[in-house]
Scaffold this active site. Structure first.
Site, mmCIF file in Angstrom:
data_model
loop_
_atom_site.group_PDB
_atom_site.id
_atom_site.type_symbol
_atom_site.label_atom_id
_atom_site.label_comp_id
_atom_site.label_asym_id
_atom_site.label_seq_id
_atom_site.Cartn_x
_atom_site.Cartn_y
_atom_site.Cartn_z
ATOM 1 N N VAL A 61 -39.056 -30.101 -8.615
ATOM 2 C CA VAL A 61 -39.245 -29.142 -9.776
ATOM 3 C C VAL A 61 -38.344 -28.003 -9.617
ATOM 4 C CG1 VAL A 61 -41.316 -28.046 -8.359
ATOM 5 C CG2 VAL A 61 -40.619 -27.340 -10.787
ATOM 6 N N SER A 62 -37.385 -27.770 -10.542
ATOM 7 C CA SER A 62 -36.439 -26.837 -10.287
ATOM 8 C C SER A 62 -35.436 -26.794 -9.146
ATOM 9 C CB SER A 62 -37.139 -25.303 -10.357
ATOM 10 O OG SER A 62 -36.338 -24.153 -10.543
ATOM 11 N N TRP A 63 -35.303 -25.956 -8.378
ATOM 12 C CA TRP A 63 -34.396 -26.363 -7.178
ATOM 13 C C TRP A 63 -34.447 -27.699 -6.428
ATOM 14 C CZ3 TRP A 63 -34.808 -27.384 -2.118
ATOM 15 C CH2 TRP A 63 -33.781 -27.020 -1.192
ATOM 16 N N THR A 83 -35.501 -28.870 -14.276
ATOM 17 C CA THR A 83 -34.296 -28.745 -13.618
ATOM 18 C C THR A 83 -33.031 -29.158 -14.329
ATOM 19 O OG1 THR A 83 -33.399 -29.476 -11.261
ATOM 20 C CG2 THR A 83 -34.436 -31.123 -12.836
#
Length: 281
Positions: free
Chosen positions: A97-99, A123
């Site tokens: 998730v995301s980074w 992401t």
């Protein structure tokens, strides 16, 4: 949830494992967003009782040690592979998730035999992606937000969008589940992704891939999901009416989609032998 500390080379990492209610199937590795500790994704992991779930604190977050020298994304991917080897896992499904979605892409690219299926949530491809709202990105730059609950409540809508825009109590609850990262650890994660991009090799990722985006995500605009879907040969895209942290705030929408994706051909992939990994120093 079972917690243990794992030494990968010279790096000490805190790992959590949620044993499944039933045996069989491929374990699911969760890779958190920047600065996030195991506790952030604990409510989500507990909604997958029939799946063995693994999560960890990235170096410099939670209870994991801060590395002496900062790592790039390739180094983080080697660290994850070494951690899995130490824990006795061969092949896993990976959700980033995301980074953590960037690291998940790097892991699938660097260690394709160890990633059966790939889930990319909120992401992008890193550099060359469509940027988010500058106000949200600026507030994300500082790790100090983790230490000021009232500031998070005030600015959560700007940073994360979705339900945080109208209900600050979601932000207060989110803060209660966060272990603030070390400043050097947070800066190390920012250094790892600075200038990183998957855009030139994402077409080589052959794993079945589920891309999930929020329609109201100030940090990662939903159009980035369309870009990744166009680049990954075997990908599907799901857009949710949510913000950036939909896995945390609206897991009831995300979990059935993820379960369906993981259950397709569950157990048909052979587990490869554990592979030696050169640990980053």
């Amino acid at each position: 949830m079972k917690i243990r500390m794992v030494d990968v080379g010279k790096q000490r990492i805190r790992v959590a494992v949620w044993p499944p209610d039933r045996q069989g199937g491929t374990p699911l590795l969760l890779i958190n967003g920047i600065g996030g500790s195991i506790e952030v994704l604990r409510p989500f992991a507990e909604q997958l009782p029939d799946t063995e779930v693994i999560a960890f604190d990235a170096p410099g977050t939670g209870a994991s040690a801060t590395p002496v020298m900062p790592l790039r994304m390739g180094g983080f991917a080697k660290l994850v592979a070494g951690m899995l080897t130490q824990l006795g896992y061969g092949q896993v499904d990976v959700l980033g998730v995301s980074w953590g979605g960037a690291l998940a892409q790097q892991f699938a690219h660097s260690f394709p035999g160890r990633c059966r299926r790939l889930i990319l949530a909120a992401t992008s491809t890193g550099m060359f992606a469509v940027p988010g709202d500058l106000r949200a990105l600026w507030k994300l730059m500082s790790s100090s937000r983790f230490n000021d609950a009232e500031s998070i409540v005030k600015h959560a809508g700007t940073i994360y969008g979705g339900v945080f825009r109208k209900n600050p109590e979601y932000a207060r609850q989110h803060m209660s589940e966060i272990v603030p990262p070390h400043t050097l650890g947070y800066l190390g994660q920012m250094y790892a992704i600075w200038g990183w991009t998957s855009v030139h090799w994402l077409f080589t990722v052959k794993q079945p891939t589920l891309i999930m985006v929020g329609s109201d995500d100030p940090l990662v605009p939903a159009v980035n999901g369309k870009i990744m879907k166009a680049l990954i040969p075997n990908a599907e895209l799901v857009e949710l009416d949510c913000g950036h942290l939909f896995l945390v705030t609206q897991a009831e929408m995300a979990v059935p989609i993820i379960r369906r994706f993981l259950d397709e051909h569950r157990g048909t992939a052979a587990q490869p032998a554990l592979l030696p990994v050169a640990y980053p120093r």
